[in-house]
Design an enzyme around this catalytic site. Structure first.
Site, mmCIF file in Angstrom:
data_model
loop_
_atom_site.group_PDB
_atom_site.id
_atom_site.type_symbol
_atom_site.label_atom_id
_atom_site.label_comp_id
_atom_site.label_asym_id
_atom_site.label_seq_id
_atom_site.Cartn_x
_atom_site.Cartn_y
_atom_site.Cartn_z
ATOM 1 N N GLY A 9 0.763 -1.074 -0.051
ATOM 2 C CA GLY A 9 -0.208 -0.007 0.019
ATOM 3 C C GLY A 9 0.913 1.381 0.015
ATOM 4 O O GLY A 9 1.452 1.759 1.010
ATOM 5 N N ALA A 11 0.154 4.624 -0.924
ATOM 6 C CA ALA A 11 -0.583 5.706 -0.702
ATOM 7 C C ALA A 11 0.352 6.662 -0.151
ATOM 8 O O ALA A 11 1.579 6.422 0.215
ATOM 9 C CB ALA A 11 -1.930 5.967 -0.537
ATOM 10 N N ASN A 33 2.229 -2.239 -4.386
ATOM 11 C CA ASN A 33 1.101 -1.732 -4.293
ATOM 12 C C ASN A 33 0.153 -2.334 -5.464
ATOM 13 O O ASN A 33 0.685 -3.083 -6.498
ATOM 14 C CB ASN A 33 1.084 -0.245 -4.871
ATOM 15 N N ARG A 34 -1.008 -2.399 -5.222
ATOM 16 C CA ARG A 34 -2.093 -3.016 -6.130
ATOM 17 C C ARG A 34 -1.918 -2.580 -7.549
ATOM 18 O O ARG A 34 -1.848 -3.341 -8.358
ATOM 19 C CB ARG A 34 -3.410 -2.694 -5.542
ATOM 20 N N VAL A 74 -3.232 0.300 3.690
ATOM 21 C CA VAL A 74 -4.019 0.339 2.599
ATOM 22 C C VAL A 74 -5.441 0.852 3.493
ATOM 23 O O VAL A 74 -5.366 0.976 4.430
ATOM 24 C CB VAL A 74 -4.340 -0.769 1.954
ATOM 25 N N ALA A 76 -8.651 1.541 5.327
ATOM 26 C CA ALA A 76 -9.129 0.527 6.404
ATOM 27 C C ALA A 76 -10.525 -0.191 5.833
ATOM 28 O O ALA A 76 -11.248 0.291 5.093
ATOM 29 C CB ALA A 76 -9.340 1.294 7.723
ATOM 30 N N SER A 128 0.264 6.929 14.607
ATOM 31 C CA SER A 128 -0.248 8.269 14.673
ATOM 32 C C SER A 128 0.754 9.259 14.431
ATOM 33 O O SER A 128 1.854 9.068 14.428
ATOM 34 C CB SER A 128 -0.864 8.676 16.236
ATOM 35 N N GLY A 130 0.002 11.168 11.248
ATOM 36 C CA GLY A 130 -0.237 11.531 9.720
ATOM 37 C C GLY A 130 0.813 11.518 8.780
ATOM 38 O O GLY A 130 2.065 10.899 9.183
ATOM 39 N N LYS A 182 -5.059 3.264 19.669
ATOM 40 C CA LYS A 182 -5.101 4.266 18.801
ATOM 41 C C LYS A 182 -6.256 4.874 18.759
ATOM 42 O O LYS A 182 -6.376 6.242 18.672
ATOM 43 C CB LYS A 182 -4.701 3.447 17.677
ATOM 44 N N HIS A 185 -6.647 7.365 21.484
ATOM 45 C CA HIS A 185 -6.045 8.535 21.410
ATOM 46 C C HIS A 185 -6.508 9.331 20.397
ATOM 47 O O HIS A 185 -6.693 10.593 20.661
ATOM 48 C CB HIS A 185 -4.643 8.013 20.646
ATOM 49 N N ASN A 186 -7.268 8.851 19.425
ATOM 50 C CA ASN A 186 -7.912 9.885 18.418
ATOM 51 C C ASN A 186 -9.096 10.471 19.229
ATOM 52 O O ASN A 186 -9.484 11.630 18.991
ATOM 53 C CB ASN A 186 -8.461 9.178 17.399
ATOM 54 N N GLU A 189 -7.880 13.232 21.208
ATOM 55 C CA GLU A 189 -7.501 14.253 20.119
ATOM 56 C C GLU A 189 -8.626 15.348 19.826
ATOM 57 O O GLU A 189 -8.574 16.437 19.889
ATOM 58 C CB GLU A 189 -6.834 13.530 18.906
HETATM 59 P P1 NDP Z 1 -5.668 5.243 1.949
HETATM 60 O O1 NDP Z 1 -6.399 5.062 2.880
HETATM 61 O O2 NDP Z 1 -6.052 6.489 0.680
HETATM 62 O O3 NDP Z 1 -5.475 4.074 0.707
HETATM 63 C C1 NDP Z 1 -5.035 4.026 -0.397
HETATM 64 C C2 NDP Z 1 -4.280 2.714 -0.603
HETATM 65 O O4 NDP Z 1 -5.046 1.581 -0.451
HETATM 66 C C3 NDP Z 1 -3.643 2.614 -2.060
HETATM 67 O O5 NDP Z 1 -2.485 2.082 -1.767
HETATM 68 C C4 NDP Z 1 -4.528 1.594 -2.590
HETATM 69 O O6 NDP Z 1 -3.998 0.992 -3.781
HETATM 70 C C5 NDP Z 1 -4.943 0.839 -1.674
HETATM 71 N N1 NDP Z 1 -6.307 -0.042 -1.586
HETATM 72 C C6 NDP Z 1 -7.150 0.476 -1.683
HETATM 73 N N2 NDP Z 1 -8.111 -0.724 -2.038
HETATM 74 C C7 NDP Z 1 -7.262 -1.837 -2.172
HETATM 75 C C8 NDP Z 1 -7.689 -3.227 -2.346
HETATM 76 N N3 NDP Z 1 -8.845 -3.642 -2.424
HETATM 77 N N4 NDP Z 1 -6.508 -3.973 -2.435
HETATM 78 C C9 NDP Z 1 -5.201 -3.751 -2.331
HETATM 79 N N5 NDP Z 1 -4.811 -2.392 -2.035
HETATM 80 C C10 NDP Z 1 -5.981 -1.587 -2.150
HETATM 81 O O7 NDP Z 1 -4.003 5.775 1.975
HETATM 82 P P2 NDP Z 1 -3.432 6.566 3.049
HETATM 83 O O8 NDP Z 1 -2.198 6.451 2.918
HETATM 84 O O9 NDP Z 1 -4.145 7.730 3.282
HETATM 85 O O10 NDP Z 1 -3.890 5.865 4.568
HETATM 86 C C11 NDP Z 1 -3.434 4.146 4.661
HETATM 87 C C12 NDP Z 1 -3.993 3.891 6.014
HETATM 88 O O11 NDP Z 1 -3.126 4.629 6.890
HETATM 89 C C13 NDP Z 1 -5.522 3.988 6.060
HETATM 90 O O12 NDP Z 1 -5.774 2.917 7.126
HETATM 91 C C14 NDP Z 1 -5.553 5.298 7.215
HETATM 92 O O13 NDP Z 1 -6.609 5.159 7.933
HETATM 93 C C15 NDP Z 1 -4.178 4.981 8.013
HETATM 94 N N6 NDP Z 1 -3.684 6.353 8.448
HETATM 95 C C16 NDP Z 1 -3.719 7.376 7.618
HETATM 96 C C17 NDP Z 1 -3.418 8.604 8.115
HETATM 97 C C18 NDP Z 1 -3.316 9.912 7.301
HETATM 98 O O14 NDP Z 1 -3.053 10.853 7.960
HETATM 99 N N7 NDP Z 1 -3.704 9.773 6.059
HETATM 100 C C19 NDP Z 1 -2.918 8.797 9.599
HETATM 101 C C20 NDP Z 1 -2.784 7.369 10.193
HETATM 102 C C21 NDP Z 1 -3.333 6.418 9.709
HETATM 103 P P3 NDP Z 1 -4.231 1.679 -5.162
HETATM 104 O O15 NDP Z 1 -3.182 2.301 -5.466
HETATM 105 O O16 NDP Z 1 -4.236 0.322 -6.441
HETATM 106 O O17 NDP Z 1 -5.761 2.117 -5.574
#
Ligand code: NDP
Length: 479
Positions: A9, A11, A33-34, A74, A76, A128, A130, A182, A185-186, A189
């Protein structure tokens, strides 16, 4: 097998965490990554990281040394389950799957059990801080087995934030304990942010100070007992001028606060555990209230007190608000730790509350000096039933309560909503009360539902024959 750790994952959170891991001595990081583009982009943008890219789960598994360790970052929910299903197919007993996403802890308990049945370790880890935290050092709250902590502990310690020389990570407890902590914690927050927002609103409306002037007040507060990341960024937000209109940005932002659900989870869980987290609940509800413009438009016909709100002595009022904020904050944290204590009892986790407060000192959104005082309180008395009663906090509440009451009175008279300030004060008065009107509630319950009651003067369970001759009989306990 060139990599000792993998990330699935890529992102924003996953790629930053992967870069953080790669920057630490001794780590080689496999990435998957997918959709392929994110992997290609990350690897190309950061040649210095020496990533080992994989384009299938088989390739990913083959690139990891044993025991294989992979962190899933990825979306949640369903996506997390989908990735776990794939990893379980290519991993072997003894390997470790870590979910670093924001999972709801019952899901983590379920996943841990299912994965454990295959002989693979599953660790739900709350992360935690971001995007920036993921890259530079987050606060990490891992659950899972002791066995997985042996391998994972050193890796997580290498990437966590450092507070006063200590890494902001500790093994919280088994299965869902990390995601539970966690979640709380939120929730805390949410309460902290709402309390700060109420303080700002009262000062602005009571003294007429501008956002920039209030930014200076927060910056000053940040030098004292309120020192925290949230107070620091509040000053930054208040000082910001909108480029388009020249107005303070805070006056241009639509007054509707969003939420991704973790506050609601904290409150729902607290309700089922029977823990009064009123500060967190009011903060969550305040966001809900703000987000119903149609109701707010209709309700604007309802009258307020009809008086102007202007305080006589601005400096004295600001100091009162500061004390009210600190007192309410103590209550919000006390309630949050109460929820963790109750959760640990319910789910059979051994959670060191002092260690939890220490790993929140760096990396995460609620990071603050204040957490050292919580650690001190639990070091002195690990089984402390109400955090707010520890000597340091009890003293702060004793000093602050008069100011706190004045602020809640002023807000009430002026018709300014201060749900977190006032509910925290109500909790304070409730928890310290000698006797509560709960006696009457129990009497009412006995009247309409024969729910029985206990007496203050003798053992046993009693019921009054309300629809008969109103004598009291001994009864089965149906509380
Ligand atoms: P997102 O929550 O936006 O998720 C996107 C990622 O998930 C991409 O890599 C995507 O792959 C993948 N994905 C989605 N569906 C699938 C699937 N069915 N199979 C495989 N991969 C999949 O990304 P974030 O980086 O924002 O967050 C990641 C995690 O971290 C989440 O659980 C989030 O709640 C947690 N988190 C986020 C924080 C933040 O500040 N953003 C802080 C703390 C925790 P693809 O590219 O192929 O679409």
């Amino acid at each position: 097998a060139a990599a000792n750790i993998g990330v699935v994952g890529l992102a924003v959170m996953g790629s930053n965490l992967a870069r953080n891991l790669a920057s630490r001595e001794g780590n080689t990081v496999a990435v998957y990554n997918r959709s392929r583009t994110k992997t290609d982009e990350l690897v190309q943008a950061h040649p210095e990281a020496g990533f080992v890219p994989a384009f299938s789960y088989e390739e990913f598994a083959a690139s990891l040394s044993k025991p294989r360790t992979a962190i899933i970052m990825v979306k949640a929910g369903g996506p997390t389950d989908a990735v776990i299903d794939e990893l379980v197919k290519v991993f072997e007993p003894g390997d470790i799957i870590v979910d670093g996403g924001n999972a709801y802890f019952p899901d983590t308990i379920r996943r841990e059990k299912a994965v454990r049945d295959t002989g693979i370790n599953f660790v739900g880890a709350g992360i935690s801080g971001g995007e920036e935290g993921a890259l530079l050092g987050p606060s990490i709250m891992p659950g899972g087995s002791d066995e997985s902590w042996t391998t994972l502990g050193p890796i997580l310690k290498s990437i966590a934030a450092v507070a006063e020389g200590e890494p902001c990570v500790t093994h919280i407890g088994h299965n869902g304990a990390g995601h539970f902590v966690k979640m709380v914690h939120n929730g805390i927050e949410y309460a902290d942010m709402q309390l700060i927002a109420e303080a700002y609103d009262l000062i602005r409306r009571g003294t007429g100070k501008t956002p920039a002037e209030i930014a200076d007040i927060f910056a000053e507060w940040n030098k004292g007992e309120l020192e925290s990341y949230l107070i620091e960024i509040t000053a930054e937000v208040l000082r910001q001028i909108d480029a388009e209109t020249g107005k303070p940005l805070v006056d241009v932002i639509l007054d509707q606060a969003g939420a991704k659900g973790t506050g609601a989870w904290t409150v729902q869980t607290a309700l089922s555990l029977g823990v009064p987290v009123s500060g967190i609940a009011e903060a969550t509800f305040a966001r809900s209230l703000s987000s119903h413009p149609e109701q707010r438009a209709v309700a604007s016909i309802l009258p307020g007190p009809g008086t102007d709100f202007a305080v006589d002595d601005a400096d004295a009022f600001i100091e009162d608000v500061r004390q009210a904020l600190f007192a309410s904050k103590i209550i919000a944290y006390s309630q949050g730790f109460d929820e963790i204590r109750a959760g640990a009892a319910e789910y059979d986790w051994t959670i060191d509350l002092g260690a939890v407060s220490k790993i929140w000192r760096g990396g995460c959104i609620i990071r603050a000096q204040f957490l050292n005082r919580i650690a001190d309180a639990y070091a002195e008395q690990p089984e402390l039933p109400v955090l707010a009663t520890s000597p340091y906090f009890a003293d702060a509440l004793t000093r602050g309560q008069a100011a706190w009451r004045r602020v809640v009175i002023a807000a009430t008279q002026a018709g300014i909503p201060s749900p977190a300030f006032s509910s925290s004060l109500a909790y304070y008065d409730g928890i310290r009360a000698d006797r509560l009107p709960a006696a009457l509630v129990q009497g009412q319950r006995d009247f309409f539902g024969a729910h029985t009651y206990k007496r203050i003067d003798k053992e046993g369970t009693f019921h009054t024959l309300w629809s008969g001759d109103r004598t009291e009989i001994e009864a089965e306990d149906t509380h």
